[in-house]
Design an enzyme around this catalytic site. Structure first.
Site, PDB file in Angstrom:
ATOM      1  N   ASP A   1       0.855  -1.199   0.000  1.00 15.78           N
ATOM      2  CA  ASP A   1       0.000   0.000   0.000  1.00 15.78           C
ATOM      3  C   ASP A   1       0.884   1.239   0.000  1.00 15.78           C
ATOM      4  O   ASP A   1       2.060   1.185   0.385  1.00 15.78           O
ATOM      5  CB  ASP A   1      -0.937   0.025   1.213  1.00 15.78           C
ATOM      6  N   SER A   2       0.300   2.349  -0.402  1.00 15.08           N
ATOM      7  CA  SER A   2       1.032   3.617  -0.370  1.00 15.08           C
ATOM      8  C   SER A   2       1.401   3.987   1.072  1.00 15.08           C
ATOM      9  O   SER A   2       2.347   4.731   1.290  1.00 15.08           O
ATOM     10  CB  SER A   2       0.159   4.716  -0.968  1.00 15.08           C
TER      11      SER A   2
ATOM     12  N   GLU B   1      -5.594   9.819   8.701  1.00 16.07           N
ATOM     13  CA  GLU B   1      -4.200   9.586   9.128  1.00 16.07           C
ATOM     14  C   GLU B   1      -3.802  10.533  10.252  1.00 16.07           C
ATOM     15  O   GLU B   1      -2.969  10.206  11.085  1.00 16.07           O
ATOM     16  CB  GLU B   1      -3.254   9.726   7.934  1.00 16.07           C
TER      17      GLU B   1
ATOM     18  N   HIS C   1      -8.733   3.426   3.279  1.00 13.66           N
ATOM     19  CA  HIS C   1      -9.025   4.067   4.569  1.00 13.66           C
ATOM     20  C   HIS C   1     -10.517   4.127   4.901  1.00 13.66           C
ATOM     21  O   HIS C   1     -10.887   4.289   6.046  1.00 13.66           O
ATOM     22  CB  HIS C   1      -8.501   5.505   4.568  1.00 13.66           C
TER      23      HIS C   1
ATOM     24  N   CYS D   1      -4.054  -1.225  -2.464  1.00 13.54           N
ATOM     25  CA  CYS D   1      -4.182   0.227  -2.586  1.00 13.54           C
ATOM     26  C   CYS D   1      -5.001   0.469  -3.843  1.00 13.54           C
ATOM     27  O   CYS D   1      -4.604   0.063  -4.935  1.00 13.54           O
ATOM     28  CB  CYS D   1      -2.782   0.842  -2.743  1.00 13.54           C
TER      29      CYS D   1
ATOM     30  N   CYS E   1     -11.338   2.943  -1.386  1.00 14.21           N
ATOM     31  CA  CYS E   1     -10.079   3.427  -0.815  1.00 14.21           C
ATOM     32  C   CYS E   1      -9.850   2.685   0.497  1.00 14.21           C
ATOM     33  O   CYS E   1     -10.797   2.451   1.258  1.00 14.21           O
ATOM     34  CB  CYS E   1     -10.164   4.929  -0.560  1.00 14.21           C
TER      35      CYS E   1
HETATM   36  N1  DGL Z   1      -4.243   3.579  -0.121  1.00  5.77           N
HETATM   37  C1  DGL Z   1      -4.839   4.555  -0.983  1.00  5.77           C
HETATM   38  C2  DGL Z   1      -6.047   3.973  -1.680  1.00  5.77           C
HETATM   39  O1  DGL Z   1      -6.556   2.906  -1.339  1.00  5.77           O
HETATM   40  C3  DGL Z   1      -5.251   5.781  -0.215  1.00  5.77           C
HETATM   41  C4  DGL Z   1      -4.104   6.584   0.285  1.00  5.77           C
HETATM   42  C5  DGL Z   1      -3.342   7.349  -0.768  1.00  5.77           C
HETATM   43  O2  DGL Z   1      -3.874   8.304  -1.368  1.00  5.77           O
HETATM   44  O3  DGL Z   1      -2.185   6.995  -0.954  1.00  5.77           O
HETATM   45  O4  DGL Z   1      -6.542   4.572  -2.606  1.00  5.77           O
END
Ligand code: DGL
Length: 270
Positions: free
Chosen positions: A7-8, A162, A196, A70, A194
């Site tokens: 993930d990012s 976050e 989150h 992600c 997403c």
């Molecule tokens: N993990 C990213 C997603 O699922 C969200 C966070 C980001 O923008 O890096 O889209």
């Protein structure tokens, strides 16, 4: 045997947790590219290059199969990676297809022509980069016809979560839902696209109203991975231990993740 989860940042931990519940004996190597997060506001080229670098790092950990947990990377980079970059003996899978298969009531890997499905009006909530990619609509069009998708870029929500600012996150979610409803007053289903957003699922559900079915992807991805591994057990790599890697500061990322998932997580530097 180990599977990589990318993930990012820390959001993919929602997916990792669901996979751990579904496949408790499977070692997982998690890599969060915290040094470059968030991805949701980056260009597609940028997301492609960063995601490839992270996936290579997970291959070096003995993970022949990597899940892009992600949505932004899955939407903006995965197709190009699969078409131009992933070698034959490796696999990279994303989080969109399992969700779309659930939405269109398809079995895993059912590649029959697109057909009419029960839902006709779908709301998609995601980061600006995911919405701009139109990957959701593209994947949906392979499987279903006659489905109207209205996508809402949810600026600010990832940052608010976050930062642990629940009040701001809730206010933003409600305003994004309102904005969407002005364009699509009666969605039948809503996709939280997403990593989150599962943490705000109750707020999305409340703002959308009870009649709207909310699809949250962590469990769908876990189920789909379990299914994939029974069909392709050779994709279990050679890695043997679970670990958490980050391109960011391990101390700061560990403490943010512990707060995010409400259990202790120790990250190490890549
Ligand atoms: N993990 C990213 C997603 O699922 C969200 C966070 C980001 O923008 O890096 O889209």
């Amino acid at each position: 045997m180990a599977v990589g989860v990318f993930d990012s940042g820390i959001g993919g931990l929602t997916v990792l947790d669901a996979v751990t519940r579904r496949l408790p004996d499977l070692p997982l190597v998690y890599l969060g590219d915290n040094a470059h997060a968030p991805y949701g506001v980056r260009t597609h080229d940028d997301i492609f290059n960063l995601t490839c670098a992270a996936v290579e790092r997970l291959w070096a950990e003995g993970c022949d199969l990597v899940i892009l947990a992600c949505n932004t990377a899955s939407a903006a980079a995965l197709k190009r990676m699969q078409e131009t970059w992933v070698p034959k003996d490796k696999r990279v899978l994303g989080v969109f297809v399992p969700m779309i298969e659930a939405l269109t009531e398809r079995q895993w890997g059912d590649n029959s022509p697109p057909r009419e499905v029960a839902v006709k009006h779908v709301a998609l909530f995601a980061t600006p980069a995911t919405v701009a990619s139109r990957a959701f609509q593209r994947e949906l069009a392979f499987r279903a016809i006659g489905v109207d998708v209205e996508a809402q870029p949810c600026g600010g929500v990832v940052d608010a979560i976050e930062q642990g600012d629940e009040i701001l996150a809730e206010a933003l979610v409600r305003s994004h839902v309102e904005a969407l409803k002005r364009r699509m007053p009666h969605p039948e289903a809503a996709v939280l696209g997403c990593t989150h957003y599962p943490l705000m699922e109750a707020v999305f559900q409340d703002a959308l109203g009870e009649g709207v079915k909310v699809y949250s992807q962590a469990n769908l991805v876990a189920e789909s991975l379990a299914d994939y591994l029974t069909r392709r057990p050779e994709m279990l790599g050679t890695g043997t231990e679970s670990k958490f890697l980050t391109t960011g500061d391990p101390k700061a990322v560990s403490s943010k993740s512990t707060q995010f998932l409400r259990r202790r997580i120790e990250f190490q530097a890549v």
